[in-house]
Motif scaffolding. Structure first.
Motif, PDB file in Angstrom:
ATOM      1  N   VAL A  37       0.834  -1.208   0.000  1.00  0.00           N
ATOM      2  CA  VAL A  37       0.000   0.000   0.000  1.00  0.00           C
ATOM      3  C   VAL A  37       0.868   1.256   0.000  1.00  0.00           C
ATOM      4  CG1 VAL A  37      -1.651   1.360   1.339  1.00  0.00           C
ATOM      5  CG2 VAL A  37      -1.994  -1.101   1.075  1.00  0.00           C
ATOM      6  N   LEU A  38       1.882   1.272   0.862  1.00  0.00           N
ATOM      7  CA  LEU A  38       2.746   2.454   0.945  1.00  0.00           C
ATOM      8  C   LEU A  38       3.530   2.648  -0.356  1.00  0.00           C
ATOM      9  CD1 LEU A  38       4.093   2.138   4.613  1.00  0.00           C
ATOM     10  CD2 LEU A  38       2.357   3.711   3.762  1.00  0.00           C
ATOM     11  N   SER A  39       3.962   1.576  -0.969  1.00  0.00           N
ATOM     12  CA  SER A  39       4.691   1.671  -2.240  1.00  0.00           C
ATOM     13  C   SER A  39       3.790   2.199  -3.351  1.00  0.00           C
ATOM     14  CB  SER A  39       5.246   0.304  -2.635  1.00  0.00           C
ATOM     15  OG  SER A  39       6.194  -0.158  -1.699  1.00  0.00           O
ATOM     16  N   THR A  40       2.545   1.721  -3.381  1.00  0.00           N
ATOM     17  CA  THR A  40       1.594   2.197  -4.396  1.00  0.00           C
ATOM     18  C   THR A  40       1.359   3.688  -4.242  1.00  0.00           C
ATOM     19  OG1 THR A  40       0.492   0.047  -4.457  1.00  0.00           O
ATOM     20  CG2 THR A  40      -0.744   1.926  -5.314  1.00  0.00           C
ATOM     21  N   SER A  41       1.170   4.134  -3.004  1.00  0.00           N
ATOM     22  CA  SER A  41       0.964   5.562  -2.755  1.00  0.00           C
ATOM     23  C   SER A  41       2.193   6.373  -3.142  1.00  0.00           C
ATOM     24  CB  SER A  41       0.631   5.780  -1.274  1.00  0.00           C
ATOM     25  OG  SER A  41       0.494   7.152  -0.984  1.00  0.00           O
ATOM     26  N   GLU A  42       3.371   5.852  -2.804  1.00  0.00           N
ATOM     27  CA  GLU A  42       4.614   6.580  -3.092  1.00  0.00           C
ATOM     28  C   GLU A  42       4.871   6.679  -4.595  1.00  0.00           C
ATOM     29  OE1 GLU A  42       8.601   6.587  -0.677  1.00  0.00           O
ATOM     30  OE2 GLU A  42       8.666   4.881  -2.046  1.00  0.00           O
ATOM     31  N   ASN A  43       4.368   5.729  -5.341  1.00  0.00           N
ATOM     32  CA  ASN A  43       4.605   5.715  -6.789  1.00  0.00           C
ATOM     33  C   ASN A  43       3.591   6.540  -7.579  1.00  0.00           C
ATOM     34  OD1 ASN A  43       6.894   4.092  -6.589  1.00  0.00           O
ATOM     35  ND2 ASN A  43       5.710   2.192  -6.648  1.00  0.00           N
ATOM     36  N   GLY A  44       2.880   7.419  -6.896  1.00  0.00           N
ATOM     37  CA  GLY A  44       2.024   8.371  -7.600  1.00  0.00           C
ATOM     38  C   GLY A  44       0.544   8.132  -7.484  1.00  0.00           C
ATOM     39  N   HIS A  45       0.134   7.025  -6.888  1.00  0.00           N
ATOM     40  CA  HIS A  45      -1.297   6.748  -6.724  1.00  0.00           C
ATOM     41  C   HIS A  45      -1.755   7.295  -5.356  1.00  0.00           C
ATOM     42  CE1 HIS A  45      -1.380   4.199 -10.310  1.00  0.00           C
ATOM     43  NE2 HIS A  45      -0.204   3.737  -9.902  1.00  0.00           N
ATOM     44  N   SER A  47      -4.354   8.631  -4.284  1.00  0.00           N
ATOM     45  CA  SER A  47      -5.716   8.393  -3.808  1.00  0.00           C
ATOM     46  C   SER A  47      -5.813   7.145  -2.936  1.00  0.00           C
ATOM     47  CB  SER A  47      -6.674   8.248  -4.998  1.00  0.00           C
ATOM     48  OG  SER A  47      -6.297   7.144  -5.813  1.00  0.00           O
ATOM     49  N   VAL A  48      -4.788   6.295  -2.978  1.00  0.00           N
ATOM     50  CA  VAL A  48      -4.781   5.088  -2.149  1.00  0.00           C
ATOM     51  C   VAL A  48      -4.794   5.461  -0.673  1.00  0.00           C
ATOM     52  CG1 VAL A  48      -3.418   3.059  -1.485  1.00  0.00           C
ATOM     53  CG2 VAL A  48      -3.616   3.713  -3.896  1.00  0.00           C
ATOM     54  N   ILE A  49      -4.062   6.507  -0.323  1.00  0.00           N
ATOM     55  CA  ILE A  49      -4.051   7.020   1.055  1.00  0.00           C
ATOM     56  C   ILE A  49      -4.259   8.526   0.974  1.00  0.00           C
ATOM     57  CG2 ILE A  49      -2.850   7.156   3.258  1.00  0.00           C
ATOM     58  CD1 ILE A  49      -1.034   4.905   2.360  1.00  0.00           C
ATOM     59  N   LYS A  50      -5.418   8.998   1.384  1.00  0.00           N
ATOM     60  CA  LYS A  50      -5.701  10.426   1.372  1.00  0.00           C
ATOM     61  C   LYS A  50      -4.751  11.158   2.322  1.00  0.00           C
ATOM     62  CE  LYS A  50      -9.372  10.034  -1.292  1.00  0.00           C
ATOM     63  NZ  LYS A  50      -9.381  10.561  -2.672  1.00  0.00           N
ATOM     64  N   ASN A  51      -4.532  12.445   2.051  1.00  0.00           N
ATOM     65  CA  ASN A  51      -3.603  13.221   2.863  1.00  0.00           C
ATOM     66  C   ASN A  51      -3.952  13.183   4.348  1.00  0.00           C
ATOM     67  OD1 ASN A  51      -1.972  13.997   0.733  1.00  0.00           O
ATOM     68  ND2 ASN A  51      -3.108  15.879   0.345  1.00  0.00           N
ATOM     69  N   GLU A  52      -5.242  13.317   4.656  1.00  0.00           N
ATOM     70  CA  GLU A  52      -5.663  13.326   6.050  1.00  0.00           C
ATOM     71  C   GLU A  52      -5.355  11.984   6.718  1.00  0.00           C
ATOM     72  OE1 GLU A  52      -9.905  13.650   6.974  1.00  0.00           O
ATOM     73  OE2 GLU A  52      -9.388  15.293   8.332  1.00  0.00           O
ATOM     74  N   ALA A  53      -5.577  10.893   5.985  1.00  0.00           N
ATOM     75  CA  ALA A  53      -5.284   9.563   6.519  1.00  0.00           C
ATOM     76  C   ALA A  53      -3.785   9.374   6.716  1.00  0.00           C
ATOM     77  CB  ALA A  53      -5.842   8.492   5.588  1.00  0.00           C
ATOM     78  N   TYR A  54      -2.992   9.896   5.785  1.00  0.00           N
ATOM     79  CA  TYR A  54      -1.535   9.756   5.913  1.00  0.00           C
ATOM     80  C   TYR A  54      -1.036  10.560   7.112  1.00  0.00           C
ATOM     81  CZ  TYR A  54       2.561   7.797   3.580  1.00  0.00           C
ATOM     82  OH  TYR A  54       3.649   7.020   3.259  1.00  0.00           O
ATOM     83  N   ASN A  55      -1.640  11.712   7.347  1.00  0.00           N
ATOM     84  CA  ASN A  55      -1.271  12.498   8.533  1.00  0.00           C
ATOM     85  C   ASN A  55      -1.547  11.707   9.814  1.00  0.00           C
ATOM     86  OD1 ASN A  55      -0.456  14.665   6.982  1.00  0.00           O
ATOM     87  ND2 ASN A  55      -2.349  15.834   7.267  1.00  0.00           N
ATOM     88  N   GLY A  56      -2.698  11.028   9.844  1.00  0.00           N
ATOM     89  CA  GLY A  56      -3.019  10.209  11.008  1.00  0.00           C
ATOM     90  C   GLY A  56      -2.057   9.037  11.163  1.00  0.00           C
ATOM     91  N   PHE A  57      -1.672   8.435  10.043  1.00  0.00           N
ATOM     92  CA  PHE A  57      -0.693   7.345  10.050  1.00  0.00           C
ATOM     93  C   PHE A  57       0.649   7.852  10.564  1.00  0.00           C
ATOM     94  CE2 PHE A  57       2.394   4.705   7.531  1.00  0.00           C
ATOM     95  CZ  PHE A  57       2.160   3.510   8.183  1.00  0.00           C
ATOM     96  N   TYR A  58       1.026   9.038  10.133  1.00  0.00           N
ATOM     97  CA  TYR A  58       2.259   9.699  10.582  1.00  0.00           C
ATOM     98  C   TYR A  58       2.244   9.843  12.100  1.00  0.00           C
ATOM     99  CZ  TYR A  58       5.930  13.392  10.266  1.00  0.00           C
ATOM    100  OH  TYR A  58       7.064  14.151  10.372  1.00  0.00           O
TER     101      TYR A  58
END
Length: 324
Positions: A37-45, A47-58
């Motif tokens: 999942v993290l690789s897919t998001s890092e490679n330009g997709h 929408s896999v992890i919305k910014n707000e969700a990534y902030n929470g993950f952070y």
């Protein structure tokens, strides 16, 4: 938990916590799925992890890393001797993605991860509390500290607006409009500083609670070897607040951090904003042009900042013994 001053007991408690943490992470985290999942998001997709969700993950991973790094609250002396932390892969792999996503290099958290991303949009609930099961006033003090580092940035949005507009107007030669926006900065800074004056006080964040149960957890004091050189990270600091670094640049003042520290603790978007303000700051140009109206407003902003720094360092964080 009863506080111990015995190094052997404290190290045993830390080891027990870290072992349980490793076991639970290994049991509950599917590393292959996380990496995919993290690789897919890092490679330009994105929408896999919305910014707000990534902030929470952070915020989540940062809290877990700080908890693993110390092993106990309050922080104990024996933990401070550890300078190289061997994290479980469940906390190490995501941190590499986080570092690249936000453009930070520190092994530990910062104000953004530990505080600003750790509270809900209504500023009422802390997602990852350190002291949730502790008796009052410890949980309340933790909340007030997080609130005091989060709410000012919300209140600062009009400050940023007027600051950017003042630059735009100055570069267009619109001096009266520029003056009005500088006045707007002063007006809105009052509501920002009020947050600190009303919440970072002994009655809401007692010093003995802050030092023992809150401050230590957000520290780091460990590091890693980079090209055979040991690099140590400090952990969370009030100096990570974007607003006050922006104001320093806007006023033509020297920043508290050097360039390397900005890379460690500030996201790339935060750094771009600060660099743009620095590049377009016009206080010196206004002074050289003898534009007394503008320079007077700059001095008022600087005076507000000096007053706040004095209050923070002498009254708010270090109140008199009698509480007056």
């Amino acid at each position: 938990m009863e506080v111990s001053l015995n190094d052997t007991v404290n190290q045993s408690r830390r080891t027990e916590y870290q072992c349980r943490s490793r076991g639970l992470l290994q049991e509950r985290v599917d590393m292959e799925k996380v990496k995919a999942v993290l690789s897919t998001s890092e490679n330009g997709h994105f929408s896999v992890i919305k910014n707000e969700a990534y902030n929470g993950f952070y915020a989540c991973i940062s809290a877990l890393r700080h908890a693993f790094r110390w092993g106990t609250v309050p922080v104990v002396k024996v933990a401070q001797r550890d300078k190289i932390i061997q994290f479980p892969p469940e906390l190490d792999l995501p941190w590499g993605f986080i570092r690249r996503r936000y453009g930070i290099t520190s092994q530990g958290g910062n104000v953004m991860s530990n505080l600003q991303c750790n509270i809900d949009n209504a500023t009422r609930r802390v997602a990852y509390a350190i002291n949730g099961s502790m008796p009052e006033p410890i949980p309340s003090a933790e909340y007030y500290l997080i609130y005091s580092f989060t709410e000012p940035e919300r209140k600062a949005l009009p400050v940023y607006y007027h600051l950017v507009q003042s630059i735009r107007c100055y570069e267009k030669g619109q001096r009266q409009a520029c003056l009005a926006h500088l006045q707007g900065i002063s007006i809105h800074l009052k509501s920002v500083f009020r947050i600190y004056y009303e919440n970072v006080v002994e009655s809401k964040i007692p010093r003995h609670v802050f030092t023992a149960y809150i401050q230590g957890f957000h520290g780091w004091a460990a590091g890693e070897f980079i090209e055979d050189e040991y690099v140590e990270y400090d952990g969370t600091s009030g100096a990570h607040l974007v607003l006050f670094n922006v104001l320093d640049y806007f006023l033509g003042l020297e920043p508290f951090f050097d360039e390397q520290d900005f890379m460690r603790y500030f996201s790339h978007s935060q750094r771009r904003f600060m660099a743009s303000v620095k590049a377009h700051a016009f206080r010196t140009a206004a002074e050289q042009a003898n534009n007394f109206g503008l320079t007077e407003q700059f001095e008022k902003i600087a005076k507000q900042l000096r007053s706040w720094n004095y209050a923070l360092n002498t009254v708010i964080l270090n109140p008199p013994a009698n509480g007056t």
